[in-house]
Design a protein around this motif. Sequence first.
Motif, PDB file in Angstrom:
ATOM      1  N   ILE A 191      93.108  45.040  49.999  1.00 32.59           N
ATOM      2  CA  ILE A 191      92.739  43.626  49.904  1.00 32.59           C
ATOM      3  C   ILE A 191      92.970  43.195  48.465  1.00 32.59           C
ATOM      4  O   ILE A 191      92.466  43.823  47.530  1.00 32.59           O
ATOM      5  CB  ILE A 191      91.277  43.396  50.318  1.00 32.59           C
ATOM      6  CG1 ILE A 191      91.089  43.764  51.788  1.00 32.59           C
ATOM      7  CG2 ILE A 191      90.868  41.941  50.059  1.00 32.59           C
ATOM      8  CD1 ILE A 191      89.649  43.723  52.261  1.00 32.59           C
ATOM      9  N   CYS A 192      93.734  42.133  48.292  1.00 34.90           N
ATOM     10  CA  CYS A 192      94.055  41.655  46.943  1.00 34.90           C
ATOM     11  C   CYS A 192      93.357  40.339  46.657  1.00 34.90           C
ATOM     12  O   CYS A 192      92.936  39.640  47.565  1.00 34.90           O
ATOM     13  CB  CYS A 192      95.566  41.511  46.780  1.00 34.90           C
ATOM     14  SG  CYS A 192      96.296  40.222  47.802  1.00 34.90           S
ATOM     15  N   SER A 248     100.196  40.143  43.830  1.00 28.21           N
ATOM     16  CA  SER A 248     100.266  41.469  44.447  1.00 28.21           C
ATOM     17  C   SER A 248     101.571  41.657  45.204  1.00 28.21           C
ATOM     18  O   SER A 248     102.182  42.728  45.152  1.00 28.21           O
ATOM     19  CB  SER A 248      99.072  41.691  45.377  1.00 28.21           C
ATOM     20  OG  SER A 248      97.895  41.801  44.620  1.00 28.21           O
ATOM     21  N   LYS A 249     102.001  40.628  45.912  1.00 27.40           N
ATOM     22  CA  LYS A 249     103.279  40.703  46.639  1.00 27.40           C
ATOM     23  C   LYS A 249     104.420  40.999  45.668  1.00 27.40           C
ATOM     24  O   LYS A 249     105.264  41.873  45.911  1.00 27.40           O
ATOM     25  CB  LYS A 249     103.532  39.398  47.388  1.00 27.40           C
ATOM     26  CG  LYS A 249     104.839  39.371  48.145  1.00 27.40           C
ATOM     27  CD  LYS A 249     105.017  38.025  48.847  1.00 27.40           C
ATOM     28  CE  LYS A 249     106.359  37.913  49.519  1.00 27.40           C
ATOM     29  NZ  LYS A 249     106.552  36.602  50.164  1.00 27.40           N
ATOM     30  N   ILE A 290     104.215  46.666  32.555  1.00 24.00           N
ATOM     31  CA  ILE A 290     103.098  47.265  33.280  1.00 24.00           C
ATOM     32  C   ILE A 290     102.444  48.267  32.337  1.00 24.00           C
ATOM     33  O   ILE A 290     103.082  49.214  31.872  1.00 24.00           O
ATOM     34  CB  ILE A 290     103.569  47.987  34.567  1.00 24.00           C
ATOM     35  CG1 ILE A 290     104.360  47.041  35.469  1.00 24.00           C
ATOM     36  CG2 ILE A 290     102.393  48.624  35.290  1.00 24.00           C
ATOM     37  CD1 ILE A 290     103.569  45.883  36.033  1.00 24.00           C
ATOM     38  N   SER A 291     101.166  48.047  32.055  1.00 22.47           N
ATOM     39  CA  SER A 291     100.424  48.951  31.186  1.00 22.47           C
ATOM     40  C   SER A 291     100.301  50.314  31.866  1.00 22.47           C
ATOM     41  O   SER A 291      99.990  50.398  33.056  1.00 22.47           O
ATOM     42  CB  SER A 291      99.044  48.358  30.916  1.00 22.47           C
ATOM     43  OG  SER A 291      98.314  49.208  30.075  1.00 22.47           O
ATOM     44  N   SER A 292     100.535  51.374  31.105  1.00 19.91           N
ATOM     45  CA  SER A 292     100.556  52.721  31.674  1.00 19.91           C
ATOM     46  C   SER A 292      99.799  53.697  30.791  1.00 19.91           C
ATOM     47  O   SER A 292      99.843  53.614  29.568  1.00 19.91           O
ATOM     48  CB  SER A 292     102.014  53.199  31.800  1.00 19.91           C
ATOM     49  OG  SER A 292     102.064  54.551  32.136  1.00 19.91           O
ATOM     50  N   GLU A 293      99.134  54.642  31.444  1.00 22.96           N
ATOM     51  CA  GLU A 293      98.573  55.762  30.703  1.00 22.96           C
ATOM     52  C   GLU A 293      99.716  56.646  30.225  1.00 22.96           C
ATOM     53  O   GLU A 293     100.834  56.569  30.737  1.00 22.96           O
ATOM     54  CB  GLU A 293      97.687  56.625  31.618  1.00 22.96           C
ATOM     55  CG  GLU A 293      96.405  56.003  32.038  1.00 22.96           C
ATOM     56  CD  GLU A 293      95.546  56.994  32.818  1.00 22.96           C
ATOM     57  OE1 GLU A 293      96.033  58.101  33.174  1.00 22.96           O
ATOM     58  OE2 GLU A 293      94.392  56.656  33.075  1.00 22.96           O
ATOM     59  N   ASP A 348      97.242  48.242  39.687  1.00 27.86           N
ATOM     60  CA  ASP A 348      97.904  47.109  40.342  1.00 27.86           C
ATOM     61  C   ASP A 348      97.243  45.823  39.861  1.00 27.86           C
ATOM     62  O   ASP A 348      96.329  45.868  39.024  1.00 27.86           O
ATOM     63  CB  ASP A 348      97.905  47.285  41.869  1.00 27.86           C
ATOM     64  CG  ASP A 348      96.653  46.817  42.569  1.00 27.86           C
ATOM     65  OD1 ASP A 348      95.604  46.570  41.905  1.00 27.86           O
ATOM     66  OD2 ASP A 348      96.691  46.685  43.798  1.00 27.86           O
ATOM     67  N   PRO A 349      97.667  44.657  40.338  1.00 31.26           N
ATOM     68  CA  PRO A 349      97.088  43.407  39.836  1.00 31.26           C
ATOM     69  C   PRO A 349      95.577  43.263  40.044  1.00 31.26           C
ATOM     70  O   PRO A 349      94.940  42.463  39.361  1.00 31.26           O
ATOM     71  CB  PRO A 349      97.851  42.332  40.620  1.00 31.26           C
ATOM     72  CG  PRO A 349      99.181  42.949  40.866  1.00 31.26           C
ATOM     73  CD  PRO A 349      98.864  44.397  41.154  1.00 31.26           C
TER      74      PRO A 349
END
Length: 129
Positions: A13-14, A20-21, A98-101, A118-119
């Motif tokens: 559920i967004c 999100s799409k 996209i922020s990443s570890e 995700d968003p």
Amino acid sequence: MLQLNKVHHIAIICSDYQKSKTFYTNILGLTIVQEIYRAERQSYKLDLALNGNYIIEIFSFPNPPQRPSKPEAAGLRHLAFEVDDIQLTRDFLVNNNISSEEIRVDEHTKKRFFFIADPDDLPIEFYEK
């Protein structure tokens, strides 16, 4: 005894359907199987596939409650995708803002992995093959 064949799909559920799409299709590259607007629920349902296999449903509902905390909250801990090249995957995501570890190593399997969100801040893991 119960006979399970496979995981059929994962439902998410967004809070922002278009965001999100875009994330799941344009960034992660999943393909749209079907998109339905259910007026009576003021809700979209987006069916997505990976390599031709139906795997994720994205739902939108008006004002869904927020997730209470990061991965340790009760419920789905994270969604994980297997990838061939962990560094190439991370570089692609970072280059798409996209922020990443940082990439880590699983102490038990010695495989490399990392997380993004995700968003809606759902943790997504990428795990090397």
